[in-house]
Design an enzyme around this catalytic site. Structure first.
Site, PDB file in Angstrom:
ATOM      1  CG  PHE A 151     -94.527 -18.496   6.194  1.00  9.37           C
ATOM      2  CD1 PHE A 151     -95.566 -17.950   5.457  1.00  9.37           C
ATOM      3  CD2 PHE A 151     -93.705 -17.644   6.926  1.00  9.37           C
ATOM      4  CE1 PHE A 151     -95.789 -16.579   5.439  1.00  9.37           C
ATOM      5  CE2 PHE A 151     -93.920 -16.272   6.920  1.00  9.37           C
ATOM      6  CZ  PHE A 151     -94.956 -15.738   6.172  1.00  9.37           C
ATOM      7  CB  ALA A 152     -90.775 -24.071   4.313  1.00  4.85           C
ATOM      8  CE1 TYR A 156     -94.688 -27.795  10.747  1.00  7.30           C
ATOM      9  CE2 TYR A 156     -96.268 -27.428   8.987  1.00  7.30           C
ATOM     10  CZ  TYR A 156     -95.988 -27.782  10.292  1.00  7.30           C
ATOM     11  OH  TYR A 156     -97.021 -28.136  11.130  1.00  7.30           O
ATOM     12  CG  ASP A 241    -101.283 -24.130   5.740  1.00  6.73           C
ATOM     13  OD1 ASP A 241    -101.192 -22.928   6.052  1.00  6.73           O
ATOM     14  OD2 ASP A 241    -101.796 -25.004   6.480  1.00  6.73           O
ATOM     15  CG  ASP A 243     -99.340 -28.476   5.968  1.00  2.27           C
ATOM     16  OD1 ASP A 243     -99.697 -27.358   5.535  1.00  2.27           O
ATOM     17  OD2 ASP A 243     -99.942 -29.068   6.879  1.00  2.27           O
ATOM     18  CD  GLU A 333    -108.751 -22.232  10.213  1.00  4.60           C
ATOM     19  OE1 GLU A 333    -108.239 -22.582   9.137  1.00  4.60           O
ATOM     20  OE2 GLU A 333    -109.142 -23.045  11.074  1.00  4.60           O
ATOM     21  CG  ASP A 356    -107.595 -32.287   6.649  1.00  5.46           C
ATOM     22  OD1 ASP A 356    -107.031 -33.386   6.758  1.00  5.46           O
ATOM     23  OD2 ASP A 356    -107.255 -31.287   7.297  1.00  5.46           O
TER      24      ASP A 356
HETATM   25  N1  UDP Z   1     -95.456 -23.544   9.708  1.00  8.36           N
HETATM   26  C1  UDP Z   1     -94.090 -23.737   9.547  1.00  8.36           C
HETATM   27  N2  UDP Z   1     -93.381 -24.334  10.554  1.00  8.36           N
HETATM   28  C2  UDP Z   1     -93.978 -24.784  11.694  1.00  8.36           C
HETATM   29  C3  UDP Z   1     -95.369 -24.593  11.842  1.00  8.36           C
HETATM   30  C4  UDP Z   1     -96.087 -23.986  10.833  1.00  8.36           C
HETATM   31  O1  UDP Z   1     -93.522 -23.371   8.532  1.00  8.36           O
HETATM   32  O2  UDP Z   1     -93.280 -25.337  12.564  1.00  8.36           O
HETATM   33  C5  UDP Z   1     -96.198 -22.870   8.632  1.00  8.36           C
HETATM   34  C6  UDP Z   1     -96.375 -23.776   7.417  1.00  8.36           C
HETATM   35  O3  UDP Z   1     -96.431 -22.969   6.261  1.00  8.36           O
HETATM   36  C7  UDP Z   1     -97.706 -24.407   7.679  1.00  8.36           C
HETATM   37  C8  UDP Z   1     -98.478 -23.260   8.298  1.00  8.36           C
HETATM   38  O4  UDP Z   1     -97.507 -22.555   9.076  1.00  8.36           O
HETATM   39  O5  UDP Z   1     -98.286 -24.920   6.490  1.00  8.36           O
HETATM   40  C9  UDP Z   1     -99.680 -23.652   9.165  1.00  8.36           C
HETATM   41  O6  UDP Z   1     -99.328 -24.638  10.094  1.00  8.36           O
HETATM   42  P1  UDP Z   1     -99.929 -26.119   9.970  1.00  8.36           P
HETATM   43  O7  UDP Z   1     -99.912 -26.538   8.560  1.00  8.36           O
HETATM   44  O8  UDP Z   1     -99.190 -27.003  10.936  1.00  8.36           O
HETATM   45  O9  UDP Z   1    -101.404 -25.900  10.456  1.00  8.36           O
HETATM   46  P2  UDP Z   1    -102.648 -26.872  10.078  1.00  8.36           P
HETATM   47  O10 UDP Z   1    -102.834 -26.816   8.598  1.00  8.36           O
HETATM   48  O11 UDP Z   1    -102.282 -28.257  10.543  1.00  8.36           O
HETATM   49  O12 UDP Z   1    -103.789 -26.265  10.827  1.00  8.36           O
HETATM   50 MN    MN Z   2    -101.376 -26.950   7.056  1.00  6.13          MN
END
Ligand code: UDP
Ligand code: MN
Length: 382
Positions: A151-152, A156, A241, A243, A333, A356
């Site tokens: 998802f983006a 993102y 994810d 990111d 999670e 991480d």
């Molecule tokens: N995500 C997104 N837009 C947002 C927040 C989250 O697309 O504004 C999606 C994206 O795929 C991201 C995932 O949800 O990788 C999980 O969120 P995030 O990576 O912020 O969580 P973390 O890894 O920091 O716990």
């Molecule tokens: Mn993430």
């Protein structure tokens, strides 16, 4: 011969023959002989009583008996306690080509510094414990298609290029992969040339004001999409994810029925001090004293049907929590961790598969296959 009797006798005999031949062909039991005989007898008898026509009374029962005998009624013929099994004995065995590689020895473990097997005998993937060439040779014959859901949404979209660029190179290199990218900004998806065996599908999705909802609703969107599409399109499905970036191969060693990734933050923490949701009011609650590993929601997967069950169950938990005015500590999670505690994964990915970026790398992490991209949390989620 009395015309009436012949109508009974001939069908019975013929039905018997046909029914018997039916069992020869299909390996079904006596009931397939008895049912057609009785049916043919009844039809033949009443037929002559009511209609007094000739051949049709013989032909109809014969044909019917034949059909019934041939098709069989497997659930009648088998004792109900025995499950129906279908084993294709004619399936040809998969032969992998001859290759040369170091011999394995039972007294020489590949790694002694890490856990290689969970207590329920699910293998844990670590660098140095498997031979990628053997795995590839086995996998290639199966012609599987793997789907990746990512998802983006909102800001993102900036991670798409790094994700897809690195996944194109390192994710199941040389094997068929469909990337399914959900975004609220399809026009912002950069055009990228992917390897011929990789495909990208862009799927528009709505956004939510809270980042937690974007993250949690992934479970619902994935579950629905499996039901409507992926069920027919792919064999295995992984949720990742966006990111993140890959720096080393992530290959067919990740393919199994139900696969979880051990979090890089918590892989040495005792179960009672890690991040499980412990409040009993939440559907994600894990009672204290319970828990195996802490799994990352950033990367999990498995067969399409198992991922369907997982995402459906997790989103049900999210929905019930919402109705009860509670949100689990780490959102979906937490629900994932509860699910994987009571539905043991068949394979585990070590923290190599989701490292991480903020953490120093300890010795046991010999390769960093995938790692999160540093981000200014407040900025990117605003
Ligand atoms: N995500 C997104 N837009 C947002 C927040 C989250 O697309 O504004 C999606 C994206 O795929 C991201 C995932 O949800 O990788 C999980 O969120 P995030 O990576 O912020 O969580 P973390 O890894 O920091 O716990
Ligand atoms: Mn993430």
């Amino acid at each position: 011969m009395d015309i009436k009797k012949v109508h009974i006798v001939i069908p019975i005999v013929m039905a018997g023959i046909i029914g018997y031949l039916g069992t020869k062909i299909m390996d079904i039991k006596k009931v397939h002989i008895v049912i057609p005989i009785v049916m043919a007898g009844i039809i033949g008898y009443f037929g002559t009583e009511i209609m007094d026509i000739k051949k049709v009374h013989i032909l109809i029962p014969i044909v019917m008996a034949g059909i019934i005998g041939y098709l069989g009624i497997p659930h009648i013929s088998r004792p109900s306690s025995q499950p129906v099994r279908q084993v294709d004995l004619d399936e040809t065995s998969l032969v992998i080509s001859r290759m040369s590689y170091p011999q394995p020895f039972v007294d020489k473990p590949q790694r002694t510094d890490v856990l290689l097997m969970s207590p329920w005998l699910a293998p844990i993937m670590w660098e140095g414990t498997f031979n990628r060439d053997i795995l590839n040779a086995q996998y290639r014959q199966k012609k599987f298609v793997v789907g990746v859901a990512t998802f983006a949404v909102k800001k993102y979209v900036r991670f798409i290029e790094g994700f897809l660029g690195s996944a194109n190179k390192f994710f199941l290199s040389g094997h068929r992969v469909n990337f399914y990218l959900f975004t609220d900004h399809p026009e912002k998806v950069p055009s990228m040339k992917l390897a011929p065996e990789k495909s990208l599908f862009i799927i528009p999705v709505q956004n939510y004001s809270r980042w937690q909802d974007i993250s949690m609703n992934r479970m619902d969107i994935i579950s629905n999409r499996i039901r409507t599409h992926w069920h027919y399109e792919v064999d295995y499905l992984y949720s990742m994810d966006i990111d993140v970036q890959m720096f080393e191969h992530i290959g067919v060693e990740i393919i199994d029925t139900l696969v979880g990734t051990i979090s890089s933050w918590q892989y040495t923490k005792p179960r009672d001090s890690n991040s499980y949701e412990r409040r009993p009011e939440s559907r994600a609650a894990i009672p204290s004293g319970e828990g195996d590993f802490y799994y990352a929601a950033s990367f999990y997967g498995g067969s399409v049907s198992e991922v369907y069950k997982l995402t459906t169950a997790c989103f049900k938990g999210v929905t019930e929590d919402r109705a009860n005015g509670i949100e689990a500590k780490w959102h979906e999670e937490s629900h994932l961790n509860k699910y994987l505690l009571y539905h043991k994964p068949t394979r585990l990915l070590s923290p190599e598969y989701y490292w991480d970026e903020e953490l120093p790398r300890p010795q046991i992490i010999r390769v960093k296959r995938l790692s999160s991209v540093r981000k200014d949390l407040e900025e990117v989620r605003s």
